[in-house]
Design a protein around this motif. Structure first.
Motif, PDB file in Angstrom:
ATOM      1  N   UNK A  12       0.818  -1.214   0.000  1.00  0.00           N
ATOM      2  CA  UNK A  12       0.000   0.000   0.000  1.00  0.00           C
ATOM      3  C   UNK A  12       0.852   1.264   0.000  1.00  0.00           C
ATOM      4  N   UNK A  13       2.110   1.128   0.405  1.00  0.00           N
ATOM      5  CA  UNK A  13       3.033   2.270   0.380  1.00  0.00           C
ATOM      6  C   UNK A  13       3.368   2.689  -1.050  1.00  0.00           C
ATOM      7  N   UNK A  54     -13.338  10.388  -7.839  1.00  0.00           N
ATOM      8  CA  UNK A  54     -12.156  10.059  -8.661  1.00  0.00           C
ATOM      9  C   UNK A  54     -11.887   8.548  -8.732  1.00  0.00           C
ATOM     10  N   UNK A  55     -12.227   7.840  -7.661  1.00  0.00           N
ATOM     11  CA  UNK A  55     -11.932   6.394  -7.624  1.00  0.00           C
ATOM     12  C   UNK A  55     -12.658   5.618  -8.725  1.00  0.00           C
ATOM     13  N   UNK A 113     -10.388   7.587  -0.450  1.00  0.00           N
ATOM     14  CA  UNK A 113     -11.244   6.568  -1.089  1.00  0.00           C
ATOM     15  C   UNK A 113     -10.359   5.517  -1.752  1.00  0.00           C
ATOM     16  N   UNK A 114     -10.907   4.357  -1.991  1.00  0.00           N
ATOM     17  CA  UNK A 114     -10.131   3.284  -2.619  1.00  0.00           C
ATOM     18  C   UNK A 114     -10.434   3.222  -4.113  1.00  0.00           C
ATOM     19  N   UNK A 117      -8.345  -0.926  -5.209  1.00  0.00           N
ATOM     20  CA  UNK A 117      -8.239  -1.266  -3.787  1.00  0.00           C
ATOM     21  C   UNK A 117      -7.211  -0.421  -3.057  1.00  0.00           C
ATOM     22  N   UNK A 118      -6.444   0.367  -3.785  1.00  0.00           N
ATOM     23  CA  UNK A 118      -5.420   1.208  -3.142  1.00  0.00           C
ATOM     24  C   UNK A 118      -6.002   2.601  -2.891  1.00  0.00           C
ATOM     25  N   UNK A 119      -5.452   3.234  -1.893  1.00  0.00           N
ATOM     26  CA  UNK A 119      -6.003   4.516  -1.464  1.00  0.00           C
ATOM     27  C   UNK A 119      -5.629   5.650  -2.417  1.00  0.00           C
ATOM     28  N   UNK A 120      -6.614   6.500  -2.709  1.00  0.00           N
ATOM     29  CA  UNK A 120      -6.314   7.676  -3.532  1.00  0.00           C
ATOM     30  C   UNK A 120      -5.599   8.714  -2.667  1.00  0.00           C
ATOM     31  N   UNK A 121      -4.551   9.300  -3.208  1.00  0.00           N
ATOM     32  CA  UNK A 121      -3.769  10.280  -2.453  1.00  0.00           C
ATOM     33  C   UNK A 121      -3.337  11.461  -3.315  1.00  0.00           C
TER      34      UNK A 121
END
Lengths: 274, 104
Positions: A42-43, A101-102, A154-155, A264-268
């Motif tokens: 996830x990093x 956005x996700x 969000x994912x 499944x990964x976080x939006x950043x």
């Protein structure tokens, strides 16, 4: 014996030719987990900073006063400014454009097209009799930055509907990613999978996982905020391939595939990079 | 005496082979090479993603031709076409191989 060999061959061919998008995504995660056993995958939404502690510290310090902050503010202002007909961008998007956005890019079953967020923003403009904005930087990227900001946490949730055209678009994007091109004969994969975490001249290369979660990006070398397709063009130029036009079918398919891989990964986003 | 007879012939041969007297290409030949290269590049572009060198080489060819250096212009136009041909060759090979890089 001959039949057994043929059966084995066909099984292998079927497995490789008909992997579903979800199988691709899981195989990709397994690839990176094997490559970087100690890394929390996830990093990887933080790009090269997942691999480089020194660069990560500098980046975190920069995040105290992020260079994309002005773009978010200007994007918010542009987003809320009504068109000449009185409507706004909010009228064009689900949930008023906040925290969506996700879901981008998505496959529009009506038109058979891949719709990226930037594409949807400009479509919103043209549907409301406004001139489209330039694709790569400026107001469009600022609006995208604001919308991305409202989606933080969000994912990623890119969907490939049960439509052969959607799967074909995904497969085309996948083929693009793994195909060598340009005079230097590099595929996206060469840098962002084989060489992920390694140095290319003075820069460390990011990995493919999470590559779609943090756009638009303020890159120091650009001196402004830009879209993911600006980066596609830049990558193409770096391997001496002639870039496609922004929002071309090829790049939208690539973005579709790349984004699905980050599911499944976080939006950043928006983010800053060197 | 026999040796003296050969002298004028060898001198003539040397003059004919010197760069200054070589047959320089003219504008028509350059235009023909340019058009051929453009056609090949356009055709390649419909099939594959080109290298970004082809069009740059065509621009360099035009610059050379503008200075009257048609030999250089033809050489560069031919190289531009070659780069398009090589882009196609890479794409043909990759069409068969790209899936080998996909994690299974």
């Amino acid at each position: 014996m001959k039949k057994l060999i043929v059966a084995c061959f066909l099984t292998v061919m079927m497995a490789s030719a008909h992997a579903t998008p979800e199988q691709d995504r899981l195989a990709l995660r397994a690839f990176f987990q094997e490559r970087f056993p100690k890394l929390d995958l996830n990093e990887m939404i933080n790009g090269l900073y997942a691999f480089d502690e020194g660069a990560r510290e500098q980046w975190l310090e920069m995040e105290d006063f992020p260079p994309y902050e002005i773009a978010i503010e200007e994007g918010e202002e542009a987003f809320n400014k009504p068109f000449a007909n009185g409507k706004t961008y909010a009228d064009c998007f689900a949930n008023g454009g906040m925290g969506v956005k996700q879901d981008f890019p998505y496959f529009d079953v009506g038109t058979g097209e891949i719709i990226t967020m930037e594409y949807a923003i400009n479509k919103c403009r043209t549907d409301n009799d406004e001139e489209p904005l330039p694709w790569l930087v400026g107001e469009l990227a600022q609006i995208a930055a604001y919308m991305a900001y409202t989606s933080r946490g969000n994912k990623m949730n890119v969907v490939i509907p049960d439509d052969p055209r959607a799967l074909a678009a995904y497969e085309a994007g996948k083929e693009y990613y793994y195909t060598r091109r340009g005079q230097l004969e590099f595929a996206c994969e060469n840098c962002h999978m084989q060489s992920a975490g390694m140095m290319l001249r003075a820069d460390r290369l990011s990995g493919m996982l999470g590559q779609a979660t943090h756009w638009p990006v303020y890159r120091s070398k650009w001196g402004e905020i830009g879209t993911i397709q600006k980066r596609f063009q830049e990558c193409n130029s770096q391997v001496r391939a002639k870039p496609y036009e922004a929002q071309s079918q090829e790049y939208r398919q690539l973005e579709y595939f790349l984004s699905y891989m980050s599911n499944g990964m976080e939006l950043n986003g928006p983010a800053s990079r060197r | 005496m026999k040796r003296n007879l050969y002298l004028p012939f060898s001198a003539l041969l040397a003059v004919l082979m010197s760069p200054a007297s070589a047959m320089a290409a003219d504008a028509d030949e350059y235009v023909a090479a340019l058009e051929k290269a453009q056609s090949q590049i356009c055709e390649a572009a419909t099939r594959v993603q080109l290298w970004n060198t082809s069009e740059a080489l065509l621009e360099e060819a035009a610059e050379a031709a503008a200075k009257g250096n048609f030999d250089e212009g033809i050489k560069l136009a031919n190289e531009a076409a070659l780069h398009a041909e090589l882009a196609v060759a890479t794409a043909v090979r990759e069409k068969k191989n790209w899936h080998l890089y996909v994690p299974k």
